[in-house]
Design a protein around this motif. Structure first.
Motif, PDB file in Angstrom:
ATOM      1  N   ARG A 118       0.842  -1.203   0.000  1.00 40.00           N
ATOM      2  CA  ARG A 118       0.000   0.000   0.000  1.00 40.00           C
ATOM      3  C   ARG A 118       0.871   1.244   0.000  1.00 40.00           C
ATOM      4  O   ARG A 118       1.369   1.669   1.031  1.00 40.00           O
ATOM      5  CB  ARG A 118      -0.939  -0.010   1.203  1.00 40.00           C
ATOM      6  N   TYR A 148      -6.359  -1.151  -3.243  1.00 38.92           N
ATOM      7  CA  TYR A 148      -6.401  -2.506  -2.704  1.00 38.92           C
ATOM      8  C   TYR A 148      -7.809  -2.836  -2.254  1.00 38.92           C
ATOM      9  O   TYR A 148      -8.638  -1.950  -2.061  1.00 38.92           O
ATOM     10  CB  TYR A 148      -5.383  -2.696  -1.570  1.00 38.92           C
ATOM     11  N   ASN A 157     -10.369  -5.670   0.114  1.00 37.29           N
ATOM     12  CA  ASN A 157     -10.550  -6.750   1.080  1.00 37.29           C
ATOM     13  C   ASN A 157     -12.048  -6.892   1.332  1.00 37.29           C
ATOM     14  O   ASN A 157     -12.855  -6.298   0.606  1.00 37.29           O
ATOM     15  CB  ASN A 157      -9.742  -6.498   2.367  1.00 37.29           C
ATOM     16  N   TRP A 174      -1.371  -5.399   6.672  1.00 32.87           N
ATOM     17  CA  TRP A 174      -1.640  -6.117   5.433  1.00 32.87           C
ATOM     18  C   TRP A 174      -1.736  -7.607   5.751  1.00 32.87           C
ATOM     19  O   TRP A 174      -0.898  -8.141   6.475  1.00 32.87           O
ATOM     20  CB  TRP A 174      -0.511  -5.856   4.442  1.00 32.87           C
ATOM     21  N   ASP A 204      -6.139  -9.204   2.045  1.00 34.82           N
ATOM     22  CA  ASP A 204      -5.996  -7.970   1.263  1.00 34.82           C
ATOM     23  C   ASP A 204      -5.413  -8.304  -0.104  1.00 34.82           C
ATOM     24  O   ASP A 204      -4.553  -9.184  -0.215  1.00 34.82           O
ATOM     25  CB  ASP A 204      -5.054  -6.991   1.981  1.00 34.82           C
TER      26      ASP A 204
END
Length: 109
Positions: free
Chosen positions: A31, A37, A39, A87, A91
C-alpha cells in the motif's frame, strides 16, 4: 541464599522490543500512495501514508508506528479515513500507482 538479579544492559530492552515487533514495511504491505487494494470491507485508494508515530497516533487515536489515509472507491459518498490495520492474506492489490517516469514517457511520446 538469594542472589540479586542484575539489571539488563543499557539498550537491551529497546533492542529486545524492536526484535519482537513486526516489520513496518511488512505491516504496510504494497500500500503506497496511489495504490488501490481490496478486502472484505471494500476497495480502497491510498491517499497518504505516514511513518511518523506522532502523526499516526493523531490520525488513529491510539499508539501506532504508521497510518494510511484511504477512501473506499466503491461508495459514491466515501470519505477519507485513517487505517492502521496490517496487510494480510485477505488484502489484495488491485492497482499500483503510476510513477512520474511512466507519466513523463507518455507525455514525451
Amino acid at each position: 541464599m538469594s542472589h540479586p538479579i542484575p539489571p539488563p544492559p543499557v539498550g537491551s530492552v529497546a533492542t529486545a522490543a524492536a526484535s519482537v515487533l513486526p516489520d513496518v514495511d511488512a505491516e504496510i504491505g504494497p500500500r503506497t500512495v496511489g495504490a488501490l487494494y481490496q478486502n472484505q470491507d471494500g476497495a480502497f485508494a491510498v491517499l497518504s501514508l505516514t511513518r511518523d508515530p506522532a502523526e499516526a497516533r493523531a490520525l488513529l487515536g491510539r499508539t501506532a508506528r504508521w497510518a494510511l489515509v484511504v477512501r473506499d472507491v466503491l461508495r459514491p459518498d466515501g470519505q477519507p479515513f485513517a487505517v492502521g490495520s496490517a496487510w494480510t492474506t485477505s488484502d489484495h492489490l488491485v492497482a499500483v500507482p503510476r510513477t512520474s517516469t511512466t507519466t513523463s514517457r507518455k507525455a514525451a511520446a
